[in-house]
Design a protein around this motif. Sequence first.
Motif, mmCIF file in Angstrom:
data_model
loop_
_atom_site.group_PDB
_atom_site.id
_atom_site.type_symbol
_atom_site.label_atom_id
_atom_site.label_comp_id
_atom_site.label_asym_id
_atom_site.label_seq_id
_atom_site.Cartn_x
_atom_site.Cartn_y
_atom_site.Cartn_z
ATOM 1 N N ARG A 45 31.072 32.770 49.148
ATOM 2 C CA ARG A 45 31.155 32.056 47.539
ATOM 3 C C ARG A 45 29.800 31.390 47.637
ATOM 4 O O ARG A 45 29.069 30.747 46.630
ATOM 5 C CB ARG A 45 32.028 30.737 47.982
ATOM 6 C CG ARG A 45 33.199 30.986 47.794
ATOM 7 C CD ARG A 45 33.999 29.980 47.095
ATOM 8 N NE ARG A 45 35.548 30.275 46.702
ATOM 9 C CZ ARG A 45 37.090 30.257 47.765
ATOM 10 N NH1 ARG A 45 36.908 30.110 49.079
ATOM 11 N NH2 ARG A 45 38.151 30.545 47.579
ATOM 12 N N ALA A 46 28.854 31.127 48.605
ATOM 13 C CA ALA A 46 27.299 30.644 48.706
ATOM 14 C C ALA A 46 26.521 31.651 48.309
ATOM 15 O O ALA A 46 25.724 31.304 47.550
ATOM 16 C CB ALA A 46 27.767 30.212 50.493
ATOM 17 N N GLN A 47 26.993 32.794 48.676
ATOM 18 C CA GLN A 47 26.137 33.577 48.538
ATOM 19 C C GLN A 47 25.991 33.928 47.247
ATOM 20 O O GLN A 47 25.265 35.457 46.195
ATOM 21 C CB GLN A 47 26.999 35.568 49.438
ATOM 22 C CG GLN A 47 25.880 34.966 50.521
ATOM 23 C CD GLN A 47 26.203 36.095 51.033
ATOM 24 O OE1 GLN A 47 27.245 37.623 50.678
ATOM 25 N NE2 GLN A 47 26.268 35.964 52.251
ATOM 26 N N GLY A 48 27.068 33.847 46.059
ATOM 27 C CA GLY A 48 27.393 33.946 44.964
ATOM 28 C C GLY A 48 28.961 34.909 44.164
ATOM 29 O O GLY A 48 28.538 35.042 43.026
ATOM 30 N N VAL A 49 29.915 35.307 45.514
ATOM 31 C CA VAL A 49 30.521 36.475 45.155
ATOM 32 C C VAL A 49 31.942 35.217 44.401
ATOM 33 O O VAL A 49 32.104 34.350 44.894
ATOM 34 C CB VAL A 49 30.949 36.960 46.827
ATOM 35 C CG1 VAL A 49 32.407 37.426 46.732
ATOM 36 C CG2 VAL A 49 29.698 37.222 47.014
ATOM 37 N N GLU A 50 32.979 35.995 43.916
ATOM 38 C CA GLU A 50 33.854 35.475 43.434
ATOM 39 C C GLU A 50 35.237 35.650 44.355
ATOM 40 O O GLU A 50 35.019 36.586 44.393
ATOM 41 C CB GLU A 50 34.316 35.512 41.970
ATOM 42 C CG GLU A 50 35.720 34.745 40.950
ATOM 43 C CD GLU A 50 35.550 35.910 40.261
ATOM 44 O OE1 GLU A 50 36.874 35.456 39.446
ATOM 45 O OE2 GLU A 50 35.218 36.082 39.351
ATOM 46 N N VAL A 51 35.555 34.773 45.042
ATOM 47 C CA VAL A 51 36.147 35.161 45.791
ATOM 48 C C VAL A 51 37.896 34.206 45.660
ATOM 49 O O VAL A 51 37.766 33.407 45.056
ATOM 50 C CB VAL A 51 35.776 34.543 47.216
ATOM 51 C CG1 VAL A 51 37.886 34.466 48.968
ATOM 52 C CG2 VAL A 51 34.751 34.486 48.233
ATOM 53 N N LEU A 52 39.054 35.693 45.473
ATOM 54 C CA LEU A 52 40.196 35.519 45.419
ATOM 55 C C LEU A 52 41.253 35.482 46.392
ATOM 56 O O LEU A 52 40.556 36.473 47.375
ATOM 57 C CB LEU A 52 40.947 36.588 43.943
ATOM 58 C CG LEU A 52 40.022 36.067 43.270
ATOM 59 C CD1 LEU A 52 41.037 36.936 42.228
ATOM 60 C CD2 LEU A 52 39.590 34.957 42.070
ATOM 61 N N VAL A 53 42.353 34.485 46.776
ATOM 62 C CA VAL A 53 43.169 35.116 47.852
ATOM 63 C C VAL A 53 43.700 35.563 46.916
ATOM 64 O O VAL A 53 44.827 35.512 46.423
ATOM 65 C CB VAL A 53 43.730 33.444 48.208
ATOM 66 C CG1 VAL A 53 44.445 33.329 49.799
ATOM 67 C CG2 VAL A 53 41.853 32.945 48.945
ATOM 68 N N GLY A 54 44.705 36.789 48.296
ATOM 69 C CA GLY A 54 45.930 37.442 48.287
ATOM 70 C C GLY A 54 45.842 38.543 48.979
ATOM 71 O O GLY A 54 45.125 38.634 49.345
ATOM 72 N N ASP A 55 46.707 39.093 48.925
ATOM 73 C CA ASP A 55 47.129 40.273 49.382
ATOM 74 C C ASP A 55 46.253 41.648 49.408
ATOM 75 O O ASP A 55 47.317 42.226 48.224
ATOM 76 C CB ASP A 55 48.219 40.416 49.966
ATOM 77 C CG ASP A 55 48.343 41.572 51.353
ATOM 78 O OD1 ASP A 55 48.063 42.629 51.138
ATOM 79 O OD2 ASP A 55 49.213 41.582 51.917
ATOM 80 N N LEU A 56 45.821 42.158 49.553
ATOM 81 C CA LEU A 56 45.534 44.066 49.058
ATOM 82 C C LEU A 56 46.489 44.975 49.312
ATOM 83 O O LEU A 56 46.932 45.766 47.502
ATOM 84 C CB LEU A 56 44.516 45.219 49.803
ATOM 85 C CG LEU A 56 43.605 45.754 49.417
ATOM 86 C CD1 LEU A 56 43.135 45.046 48.020
ATOM 87 C CD2 LEU A 56 42.357 46.322 50.357
ATOM 88 N N SER A 57 47.331 44.681 49.765
ATOM 89 C CA SER A 57 48.768 45.608 49.536
ATOM 90 C C SER A 57 49.976 45.066 48.328
ATOM 91 O O SER A 57 50.362 45.739 47.963
ATOM 92 C CB SER A 57 49.781 46.330 50.716
ATOM 93 O OG SER A 57 49.749 44.249 51.303
ATOM 94 N N ASP A 58 50.038 44.239 47.496
ATOM 95 C CA ASP A 58 50.778 43.344 46.627
ATOM 96 C C ASP A 58 49.818 44.033 45.247
ATOM 97 O O ASP A 58 48.935 43.423 45.216
ATOM 98 C CB ASP A 58 50.442 41.544 46.780
ATOM 99 C CG ASP A 58 51.790 40.847 45.967
ATOM 100 O OD1 ASP A 58 51.365 41.492 44.744
ATOM 101 O OD2 ASP A 58 51.990 40.369 46.535
ATOM 102 N N ILE A 59 50.578 43.997 44.706
ATOM 103 C CA ILE A 59 50.063 44.917 42.873
ATOM 104 C C ILE A 59 49.684 43.919 42.408
ATOM 105 O O ILE A 59 48.456 43.464 41.795
ATOM 106 C CB ILE A 59 51.546 46.111 42.515
ATOM 107 C CG1 ILE A 59 50.020 46.746 41.583
ATOM 108 C CG2 ILE A 59 52.496 45.440 42.288
ATOM 109 C CD1 ILE A 59 51.323 47.873 41.244
ATOM 110 N N ASP A 60 50.381 42.730 42.298
ATOM 111 C CA ASP A 60 50.214 41.880 41.439
ATOM 112 C C ASP A 60 48.988 41.106 42.065
ATOM 113 O O ASP A 60 48.030 40.671 41.189
ATOM 114 C CB ASP A 60 51.414 40.566 41.106
ATOM 115 C CG ASP A 60 52.371 40.837 40.583
ATOM 116 O OD1 ASP A 60 52.390 41.747 40.049
ATOM 117 O OD2 ASP A 60 53.825 40.696 41.317
ATOM 118 N N ASP A 61 48.352 40.594 42.893
ATOM 119 C CA ASP A 61 47.300 40.660 43.712
ATOM 120 C C ASP A 61 46.195 41.100 43.053
ATOM 121 O O ASP A 61 45.584 40.518 42.588
ATOM 122 C CB ASP A 61 47.278 40.131 45.085
ATOM 123 C CG ASP A 61 47.903 38.763 45.702
ATOM 124 O OD1 ASP A 61 48.334 37.741 44.719
ATOM 125 O OD2 ASP A 61 48.555 38.904 46.817
#
Length: 229
Positions: A45-61
């Motif tokens: 985040r400090a570098q400017g990346v948009e960070v979302l929390v979720g699971d890469l194996s969850d299709i909704d996430d």
Amino acid sequence: MAFRKFFIAGATGDTGGAATTALLAAGEQVRTLVRREDARSERLRAQGVEVLVGDLSDIDDVARALHGISSAYFVYPIESGGIAASASFAQAARETGIESIVNMSQISARREAKSHAARDHWISEQVFDWAGTPVTHLRPTFFAQWLTYPGQVASIKNDGVLRLPFVTYLEIQALGLPQNILSALLTRSTRSAGGNFFVSVSAITGLADVFCCASTTRVIAPYRRSGPI
């Protein structure tokens, strides 16, 4: 220039982190998905990346993470669940209409592979191809930096042994994956996306040769060479 944003899986890891750094340096916008908030996600985040929390194996996430994305990088740990995660990612990419995908596979991915990891990578490649979104499969060799991971370091330090789950003649990239490869594949024109991209560098050698020349470390593999992997 039209607005575009790139999704990078594994941005806290080696290849995803290198791609993120290269994209940000080029002035691009980056989004990633992390399993939990921690010091690594805060650094992103400090570098400017948009960070979302979720699971890469969850299709909704994944669908939420890919919304509004131009191109995406997919990488999954060598553990169970990779094929299912690939299918969820491919479907989410179709639903959100992203332009292209770069999929981290491996050099030995093929139908007849004896390694379950290699065969799973090959199946994941087929899933991405069926899904219809232009996809480039990145097939690197063994990453040299894996030799510095804690488990290997302890084995070498305590026992003088490098234990391998594969044959000793497997080639390695002495410099690892050049960080500009992923960013170049992600930012190239959609018209040129697709296919298999085999990564090689001038400094490639066998693992046994590395340790026989550099130290007294013994290299132990579970089986001898009996044919191509």
